[in-house]
Design a protein around this motif. Structure first.
Motif, PDB file in Angstrom:
ATOM      1  N   ARG A   1       2.383  15.152  -6.628  1.00  9.08           N
ATOM      2  CA  ARG A   1       1.848  14.296  -7.691  1.00  9.08           C
ATOM      3  C   ARG A   1       0.577  14.855  -8.308  1.00  9.08           C
ATOM      4  O   ARG A   1       0.085  14.330  -9.308  1.00  9.08           O
ATOM      5  CB  ARG A   1       1.533  12.900  -7.131  1.00  9.08           C
ATOM      6  CG  ARG A   1       2.713  12.137  -6.580  1.00  9.08           C
ATOM      7  CD  ARG A   1       2.302  10.761  -6.099  1.00  9.08           C
ATOM      8  NE  ARG A   1       1.427  10.841  -4.911  1.00  9.08           N
ATOM      9  CZ  ARG A   1       0.122  10.655  -4.924  1.00  9.08           C
ATOM     10  NH1 ARG A   1      -0.501  10.387  -6.056  1.00  9.08           N
ATOM     11  NH2 ARG A   1      -0.593  10.749  -3.820  1.00  9.08           N
TER      12      ARG A   1
ATOM     13  N   MET B   1       0.851  -1.201   0.000  1.00  7.77           N
ATOM     14  CA  MET B   1       0.000   0.000   0.000  1.00  7.77           C
ATOM     15  C   MET B   1       0.885   1.248   0.000  1.00  7.77           C
ATOM     16  O   MET B   1       1.728   1.437   0.870  1.00  7.77           O
ATOM     17  CB  MET B   1      -0.889  -0.014   1.243  1.00  7.77           C
ATOM     18  CG  MET B   1      -1.818   1.160   1.366  1.00  7.77           C
ATOM     19  SD  MET B   1      -2.956   0.939   2.739  1.00  7.77           S
ATOM     20  CE  MET B   1      -1.798   0.571   4.087  1.00  7.77           C
ATOM     21  N   THR B   2       0.704   2.096  -1.003  1.00  5.06           N
ATOM     22  CA  THR B   2       1.533   3.282  -1.166  1.00  5.06           C
ATOM     23  C   THR B   2       0.722   4.533  -0.867  1.00  5.06           C
ATOM     24  O   THR B   2      -0.503   4.493  -0.720  1.00  5.06           O
ATOM     25  CB  THR B   2       2.072   3.355  -2.600  1.00  5.06           C
ATOM     26  OG1 THR B   2       0.964   3.562  -3.492  1.00  5.06           O
ATOM     27  CG2 THR B   2       2.800   2.074  -2.985  1.00  5.06           C
ATOM     28  N   SER B   3       1.422   5.658  -0.801  1.00  7.89           N
ATOM     29  CA  SER B   3       0.717   6.919  -0.563  1.00  7.89           C
ATOM     30  C   SER B   3      -0.241   7.239  -1.702  1.00  7.89           C
ATOM     31  O   SER B   3      -1.272   7.884  -1.501  1.00  7.89           O
ATOM     32  CB  SER B   3       1.720   8.065  -0.380  1.00  7.89           C
ATOM     33  OG  SER B   3       2.493   8.249  -1.549  1.00  7.89           O
ATOM     34  N   SER B   4       0.076   6.769  -2.912  1.00  8.07           N
ATOM     35  CA  SER B   4      -0.827   7.021  -4.034  1.00  8.07           C
ATOM     36  C   SER B   4      -2.113   6.230  -3.903  1.00  8.07           C
ATOM     37  O   SER B   4      -3.148   6.623  -4.463  1.00  8.07           O
ATOM     38  CB  SER B   4      -0.136   6.696  -5.364  1.00  8.07           C
ATOM     39  OG  SER B   4       0.245   5.330  -5.409  1.00  8.07           O
ATOM     40  N   ASP B   5      -2.091   5.113  -3.172  1.00  7.00           N
ATOM     41  CA  ASP B   5      -3.320   4.360  -2.904  1.00  7.00           C
ATOM     42  C   ASP B   5      -4.174   5.085  -1.870  1.00  7.00           C
ATOM     43  O   ASP B   5      -5.397   5.169  -2.000  1.00  7.00           O
ATOM     44  CB  ASP B   5      -2.990   2.949  -2.388  1.00  7.00           C
ATOM     45  CG  ASP B   5      -2.254   2.104  -3.403  1.00  7.00           C
ATOM     46  OD1 ASP B   5      -2.610   2.170  -4.599  1.00  7.00           O
ATOM     47  OD2 ASP B   5      -1.307   1.397  -3.014  1.00  7.00           O
TER      48      ASP B   5
ATOM     49  N   PRO C   1       3.482  14.074  -1.015  1.00  5.64           N
ATOM     50  CA  PRO C   1       2.588  13.495  -2.025  1.00  5.64           C
ATOM     51  C   PRO C   1       1.806  14.532  -2.826  1.00  5.64           C
ATOM     52  O   PRO C   1       1.315  14.228  -3.923  1.00  5.64           O
ATOM     53  CB  PRO C   1       1.646  12.619  -1.187  1.00  5.64           C
ATOM     54  CG  PRO C   1       2.443  12.245   0.016  1.00  5.64           C
ATOM     55  CD  PRO C   1       3.268  13.466   0.311  1.00  5.64           C
TER      56      PRO C   1
ATOM     57  N   ASN D   1       1.520   6.530   7.753  1.00  8.16           N
ATOM     58  CA  ASN D   1       0.667   6.860   6.613  1.00  8.16           C
ATOM     59  C   ASN D   1      -0.474   7.797   6.978  1.00  8.16           C
ATOM     60  O   ASN D   1      -1.271   8.188   6.126  1.00  8.16           O
ATOM     61  CB  ASN D   1       0.123   5.594   5.950  1.00  8.16           C
ATOM     62  CG  ASN D   1      -0.703   4.731   6.903  1.00  8.16           C
ATOM     63  OD1 ASN D   1      -1.310   5.228   7.847  1.00  8.16           O
ATOM     64  ND2 ASN D   1      -0.742   3.433   6.638  1.00  8.16           N
TER      65      ASN D   1
ATOM     66  N   ALA E   1      -8.214   0.965   0.244  1.00  7.52           N
ATOM     67  CA  ALA E   1      -6.864   1.263   0.736  1.00  7.52           C
ATOM     68  C   ALA E   1      -6.913   1.857   2.138  1.00  7.52           C
ATOM     69  O   ALA E   1      -6.073   1.531   2.989  1.00  7.52           O
ATOM     70  CB  ALA E   1      -6.157   2.232  -0.219  1.00  7.52           C
TER      71      ALA E   1
ATOM     72  N   TYR F   1      -3.840   8.330  -0.910  1.00  5.41           N
ATOM     73  CA  TYR F   1      -4.099   9.723  -1.287  1.00  5.41           C
ATOM     74  C   TYR F   1      -4.074   9.817  -2.819  1.00  5.41           C
ATOM     75  O   TYR F   1      -3.158  10.403  -3.398  1.00  5.41           O
ATOM     76  CB  TYR F   1      -3.061  10.642  -0.657  1.00  5.41           C
ATOM     77  CG  TYR F   1      -2.980  10.515   0.853  1.00  5.41           C
ATOM     78  CD1 TYR F   1      -3.937  11.105   1.671  1.00  5.41           C
ATOM     79  CD2 TYR F   1      -1.977   9.772   1.466  1.00  5.41           C
ATOM     80  CE1 TYR F   1      -3.885  10.983   3.055  1.00  5.41           C
ATOM     81  CE2 TYR F   1      -1.919   9.646   2.852  1.00  5.41           C
ATOM     82  CZ  TYR F   1      -2.873  10.253   3.635  1.00  5.41           C
ATOM     83  OH  TYR F   1      -2.815  10.129   5.002  1.00  5.41           O
TER      84      TYR F   1
END
Length: 369
Positions: free
Chosen positions: A79, A1-5, A76, A234, A147, A7
């Protein structure tokens, strides 16, 4: 699970759409949970203005002090394709934002915006009605994505790991503060970035739901309420309460603890889509009242949780909002006998498509140490 998931880039567009639908000209989000939810940027709350401006139409941008620009660009938020409007020490960032906003009639302010910022925006936008940004963000924030549920599940597992260590910390002769110090260290060791709260409430202190810790010495035969939580790196939070007893519990305590366990079980079992939030509260409250302890259950049954420990939806009488999949909240009935002792059992629960999922799995029976 990433920050893009957690946020996603798509969230900003969803927020802009909700802003227009709410009849607002713009959202103004300063450091705090609203800003982090939309961008993933955990900005420092400073006297210098950092503010995400989300107009109902047009391109969003973020006002940042020039000395904070590297941090913003490394976050983040970078992005999202935002324009970062860096301002210098001799600039008036409020005036800059107001000029870009033009004749705004209604603006939404971050729910946790400092009064000094709110009042400055009122000065530079004298014709604009100010409302809470939460009215726009509420529906987005209350329904957790897969997420977000995974992040809360991770937080639940981390705090469960701490509760499994608590029996080793509790013993007669130690103070609440000593036990609390051990717990705080364990919360960080379990993967949390911060310790948000540690309640170690022994004996009569257990009758105070929001007791902290004190220098009171824990005695043999005393119940101890342990309510603990923190925030993962997170941004998502944990919160869980278990009640312990140092030695054999008093007979009256053991009797009402079983009532409490049944009440908490009933409330968790009542979770499913479509039922009013207040019915979850009633499921717990009815069990406690029928056993004769109704006057000793003195708070709501639960609160939402996400990037804040307490957020909507609230599980309380009067909240007729229907449960929806993705709602995440605590179920934490308690019984508190003033001057004697108290007990609480708390799990985080997520409403699923066909019921509810508990995110905590440590034993709910009274733990005797």
């Amino acid at each position: 699970m990433t920050s893009s998931d957690l946020y996603p880039v798509s969230r900003l567009a969803a927020v802009q759409e909700a802003t227009a639908k709410a009849g607002l000209d713009a959202l103004l989000l300063t450091p705090g949970p609203d800003l982090r939810y939309v961008t993933g940027y955990d900005a420092k709350p400073l006297e210098r203005l950092t503010c995400l401006v989300v107009p109902a139409s047009g391109e969003p941008y973020m006002m940042v002090p020039r000395l904070e620009l590297p941090a913003a660009e490394a976050s983040p938020a970078s992005r999202l394709g935002l324009e970062f409007v860096a301002w210098d020490e001799t600039d008036d960032p409020y005036a800059v934002a107001a000029k870009r906003l033009g004749q705004a009639a209604r603006v939404g302010l971050a729910d946790r915006m400092w009064a000094m910022s709110s009042l400055r925006f009122r000065e530079v936008l004298p014709g604009a009605e100010q409302v809470l940004a939460g009215t726009v963000l509420r529906d987005l924030r209350t329904r957790k994505s897969p997420a977000e549920v995974a992040a809360l599940r991770e937080a639940g597992a981390a705090i469960d790991a701490v509760h499994r260590q608590v029996p080793g910390f509790l013993r007669a002769g130690r103070t609440e503060r000593e036990v609390g110090r051990d717990i705080a260290e364990a919360i960080l060791a379990a993967g949390h970035a911060t310790v948000d709260f540690v309640i170690v409430a022994s004996g009569p202190n257990g009758a105070s739901p929001h007791h902290d810790v004190s220098d009171r010495v824990i005695q043999a035969g005393e119940p101890v309420v342990v309510d603990i939580g923190g925030q993962l790196h997170n941004g998502y939070c944990s919160d869980s309460t278990r009640t312990y007893c140092v030695g054999e519990p008093p007979a009256d305590f053991a009797a009402y603890y079983e009532v409490l366990r049944q009440a908490q079980e009933a409330a968790c079992a009542a979770v499913r889509p479509g039922v009013p939030c207040e019915s979850i509260d009633a499921a717990a409250r009815d069990v406690i009242a029928e056993a004769g302890y109704g006057e000793y259950f003195i708070h709501r049954t639960g609160h939402g949780i996400g990037i804040e420990t307490h957020e909507e939806p609230y599980i309380v009488a009067g909240n007729a909002e229907p449960m929806r999949p993705g709602f995440a909240f605590s179920v934490e009935p308690g019984i508190y006998l003033p001057g004697r002792h108290g007990a609480r059992i708390e799990d985080i629960v997520v409403c699923t498509e066909d019921g509810g999922e508990r995110l905590n799995d440590t034993p709910r029976d009274l733990v005797i140490v």
